[in-house]
Design a protein around this motif. Structure first.
Motif, short mmCIF file in Angstrom:
data_model
loop_
_atom_site.label_atom_id
_atom_site.label_comp_id
_atom_site.label_asym_id
_atom_site.label_seq_id
_atom_site.Cartn_x
_atom_site.Cartn_y
_atom_site.Cartn_z
N ILE A 95 0.81 -1.22 0.14
CA ILE A 95 -0.16 -0.06 0.44
C ILE A 95 1.00 1.94 0.40
N SER A 96 1.83 1.25 1.02
CA SER A 96 2.86 2.45 0.68
C SER A 96 3.33 2.35 -0.40
N ALA A 97 3.66 1.35 -1.43
CA ALA A 97 4.61 1.61 -2.56
C ALA A 97 3.75 2.12 -3.23
N LEU A 98 2.19 1.93 -3.39
CA LEU A 98 1.34 1.81 -4.54
C LEU A 98 1.05 3.32 -3.97
N VAL A 99 0.72 3.70 -2.90
CA VAL A 99 0.97 5.20 -2.53
C VAL A 99 1.94 6.27 -3.39
N ILE A 100 3.35 5.95 -2.92
CA ILE A 100 4.10 6.58 -3.70
C ILE A 100 4.06 6.80 -5.34
N LEU A 101 3.83 4.82 -6.12
CA LEU A 101 3.98 5.57 -7.07
C LEU A 101 2.49 6.44 -7.77
N PHE A 102 1.02 5.87 -7.24
CA PHE A 102 0.91 7.57 -7.62
C PHE A 102 1.05 8.37 -7.81
N VAL A 103 1.93 9.75 -6.53
CA VAL A 103 1.62 10.71 -6.38
C VAL A 103 2.61 11.13 -7.76
N LEU A 104 3.85 9.90 -7.93
CA LEU A 104 5.17 9.99 -8.57
C LEU A 104 3.98 10.00 -10.48
N HIS A 105 3.56 9.14 -10.92
CA HIS A 105 2.17 9.02 -11.77
C HIS A 105 1.93 9.87 -11.73
N VAL A 106 1.17 10.90 -10.62
CA VAL A 106 0.44 11.71 -11.03
C VAL A 106 0.68 13.03 -11.19
N GLY A 107 2.33 12.89 -10.56
CA GLY A 107 3.27 13.77 -11.06
C GLY A 107 3.32 13.92 -12.35
N LEU A 108 4.37 12.82 -12.78
CA LEU A 108 4.72 12.98 -14.33
C LEU A 108 3.71 13.16 -15.12
N GLU A 109 2.30 12.59 -15.26
CA GLU A 109 1.22 13.27 -15.78
C GLU A 109 0.93 14.53 -15.88
N LEU A 110 1.15 15.11 -14.74
CA LEU A 110 0.73 16.69 -15.37
C LEU A 110 2.40 17.33 -15.87
N HIS A 111 3.39 16.51 -15.41
CA HIS A 111 4.02 17.47 -16.40
C HIS A 111 4.29 17.10 -17.74
N GLY A 112 3.38 15.65 -18.37
CA GLY A 112 3.42 15.34 -19.32
C GLY A 112 2.76 16.41 -20.39
N ARG A 113 1.68 16.40 -19.43
CA ARG A 113 0.68 17.87 -19.95
C ARG A 113 0.17 18.77 -20.51
N ARG A 114 1.88 19.06 -19.76
CA ARG A 114 2.67 20.27 -20.57
C ARG A 114 2.83 20.61 -21.59
N ARG A 115 3.67 19.39 -21.57
CA ARG A 115 4.01 18.88 -23.43
C ARG A 115 2.92 18.74 -23.91
N ARG A 116 2.00 18.44 -23.38
CA ARG A 116 1.09 17.62 -24.74
C ARG A 116 0.23 19.29 -25.17
N LYS A 117 -0.01 19.88 -24.15
CA LYS A 117 -0.63 20.88 -24.12
C LYS A 117 0.14 22.78 -25.50
N ARG A 118 1.47 22.08 -24.91
CA ARG A 118 2.35 22.93 -26.16
C ARG A 118 2.38 22.90 -27.22
#
Lengths: 231, 420
Positions: B390-413
């Motif tokens: 569960i701890s690992a999953l939470v960490i991965l979720f947070v990482l994924h969210v961060g990465l995705e938000l980062h990637g979205r900026r790229r997609r938008k550009r």
């Protein structure tokens, strides 16, 4: 396909049947979580308050098991609907796990960290939706088995060692926590906090989403709808 | 000489016969003589400080007393009319055994030091109206003893002056199961103060010779509860206690002392809901020192309270199993003893009291032990897995969210680039 005065085009993403199933599931899971965590966290103020609010430890159990029966009934109906109805078969086909999902996931990561140039193109359900669906299905399956063993304790005790029931208790509780964490982080993020849907993806109430959203987030589905002449 | 005797015998006899009524008259007239003054209800003596002491002696009460056939001067040998302050009466002259045991008691020792507050013969037995303790009108009749003792022991001034236990400690007796049996049900058989503490020879419980010293408690309670004593003697606690292990509990450790109540009273330490706390108090089974000293499992209380039984009990389901439901009450034996209710061979039957289907298979697996790899590997491993997962999953979720938000900026550009 439907339009409105502002010219926004909407398409159906959740039929009435799925919206009903979704709302029932949501209510049931909230009841199960509140009554379950009350027991799991009985030794702090949170659990104590919940137990008192639920009318004591005995009544808490009644509510929890009533909700559990309801959840199991929903599971059986859902499985039946997915396997045997025309709409269900279509949806099962859409949500079925494929090799492509893993590739999409890896490509999404690569794109997000900047080592790939194309963001994956998802169908009606991308890896995020499929992870949610199959995660919940597997979780509910495990939580149901362990829950039934614990509930039917007079039956379980005849055949099973106490150790097994101890394990059931641990699995049941932590699986509940896991489901809760997935809902909290994954589902809330995807359906509420994600920039494309913030503050909420309304499809669970209206059943409809904007065609433009489909085009951006689920391009393969968009193309398919175009081909089918829906759009 | 012989003739002289024959001659005088009738005379002596006649003199004796004549003297008899006179002798009796002396006793009667002596009391009467004293009553000339002491029969006056208003006769009193001033005490320093302005108080007065009534010198009235109720003749009727005296006549009805156990000494009523006697004479004032038997006890007040220095009395003659008129008289000043008399010497203190010595009861020990006629009751030497009682005096001897009194002198060795905590009351007697303090009395010898000149303590005027401490109970002396008359304080418990009365003065002129002493009656046999079998007489219901007697102060020392079973039903009246508590009131006599509490006269001093429910007096805050006395308790504070002599650093006695708080008055509520002893007065709690009145609402205890023993006190209620006496007061409410009027049972003679119930325990009153003197049954446990003794009468003349009362000693504080911390003295080994005291009837209420720890080592004497089981025998003391067993006087009235012999069946329970028999079970207790066979138990691990009873054997330990008789073997000189001071940590081993005696009756009062679980049941309390003066305030012993029925087991269905929620305030009783052996009421179902309170049993775990009583067994696993910081003194006993939750005490790490005790656990390691006697090689018994640790954390009995906390591990029980984490179990469903513990939770259910905590929230008022008194039907749920408490310590005694499985281990027994007075007859507790270690699990290694084949006679024990929690010996593996007896577990199906013990659990079966509430869970009728519990089979031999059910006995496998430890019951309320600490979750450590040595004691409960399965539970430990599953719990560790979930915690890490569960701890690992939470960490991965947070990482994924961060990465995705980062990637979205790229997609938008990229999207904007396409539009341009």
């Amino acid at each position: 396909m439907s339009g409105n005065p502002t010219g926004t085009v909407y398409v159906e993403r959740m039929s009435l049947m799925y919206r009903i199933q979704h709302i029932l599931l949501m209510v049931t899971l909230v009841v199960l979580a509140l009554t379950g965590f009350a027991l799991m966290y009985h030794d702090n103020w949170f659990g104590r308050a919940l137990i008192v609010w639920e009318g004591g430890v005995l009544f808490r159990g009644f509510i929890h098991r009533a909700a559990a029966i309801f959840l199991l009934a929903q599971m059986v109906y859902h499985a039946y609907y997915m396997l045997f109805s025309a709409e269900g078969k279509r949806e099962l086909n859409e949500v079925w796990l494929r090799r492509q999902d893993l590739d999409d996931f890896l490509q999404a990561i690569r794109y997000n960290i900047g080592t790939a140039n194309e963001y994956p193109r998802f169908g009606k359900y991308g890896y995020k939706e499929k992870f949610q669906y199959w995660g919940a299905t597997g979780g509910i399956f495990l939580i149901s088995i362990s829950g039934i063993c614990l509930w039917a304790e007079t039956f379980s005790m005849r055949f099973l060692p106490k150790l097994f029931l101890d394990l059931c208790l641990i699995v049941h509780g932590y699986q509940g926590l896991l489901a809760f964490v997935i809902l909290l982080f994954w589902h809330i993020y995807n359906e509420h906090l994600h920039p494309s849907v913030f503050p909420m993806n309304n499809s669970w109430l209206t059943g409809k989403v904007e065609a433009e959203w489909i085009r951006q987030e689920h391009p393969l589905e968009y193309e398919k709808l175009k081909q089918e002449g829906v759009l | 000489m012989k003739r002289m005797l024959t001659l005088f015998t009738p005379l002596i006899l006649a003199a004796a016969l004549l003297a008899l009524p006179w002798a009796a008259g002396v006793a009667v007239s002596a009391v009467n003589e004293c009553q000339d003054c002491h029969g006056d209800k208003t006769i009193e003596m001033s005490l320093p400080g302005g108080a007065t002491l009534s010198l009235f002696v109720d003749e009727k009460a005296y006549r009805a007393s156990v000494h009523g056939k006697g004479d004032c001067t038997t006890c007040h040998s220095d009395a003659k009319a008129p008289h000043g302050k008399l010497e203190k009466v010595s009861c020990g002259k006629c009751h030497p055994d009682a005096e001897k045991s009194y002198n060795g008691s905590t009351h007697g020792r303090d009395h010898a030091k000149g303590n005027k507050d401490v109970a002396w013969c008359a304080d418990c037995h009365g003065k002129h109206d002493v009656r046999k303790s079998k007489d219901p009108a007697s102060r020392t009749f079973r039903m009246n003893i508590v009131a006599v003792c509490l006269k001093c022991h429910n007096d805050r001034v006395i308790e504070e002056k002599y650093k006695l236990p708080d008055q509520t400690v002893m007065a709690a007796y009145e609402s205890s199961v023993h006190g209620m049996a006496l007061k409410k049900s009027g049972l003679m058989g119930t325990a009153v103060c003197s049954d446990c503490h003794g009468n003349h020879a009362i000693l504080p419980g911390d003295q080994p010779r005291s009837a209420t010293h720890r080592q004497n408690i089981p025998t003391l309670c067993g006087k009235c509860h012999p069946g329970i004593l028999e079970k207790y003697e066979k138990s691990v606690h009873g054997k330990g206690m008789r073997g000189g292990i001071a940590d081993s509990p005696v009756c009062t450790d679980c049941h309390g002392e003066h305030k012993i109540t029925k087991i269905n009273d929620p305030s009783s330490p052996v009421f179902a809901k309170n049993i775990p706390k009583t067994c696993a108090s910081a003194r006993c089974h939750e005490n790490a020192g005790i656990a390691s000293r006697y090689a018994i499992p640790k954390k009995r209380f906390s591990t029980y309270m984490e179990s469903f039984h513990g939770i259910a009990l905590e929230y008022g389901m008194t039907k749920a199993a408490n310590c005694a439901s499985c281990h027994g009450f007075h007859e507790i034996l270690p699990a290694s003893d084949p006679e024990s209710k929690v010996h593996p061979s007896n577990i199906p039957r013990t659990c079966g009291k509430c869970h009728p289907n519990a089979g031999p298979n059910f006995a496998k697996g430890p019951v309320h032990v600490e979750v450590t790899p040595q004691k409960a590997m399965g539970v430990f491993a599953v719990r560790a897995f979930y915690t890490i997962f569960i701890s690992a999953l939470v960490i991965l979720f947070v990482l994924h969210v961060g990465l995705e938000l980062h990637g979205r900026r790229r997609r938008k550009r990229a999207e904007e680039g396409k539009k341009e």
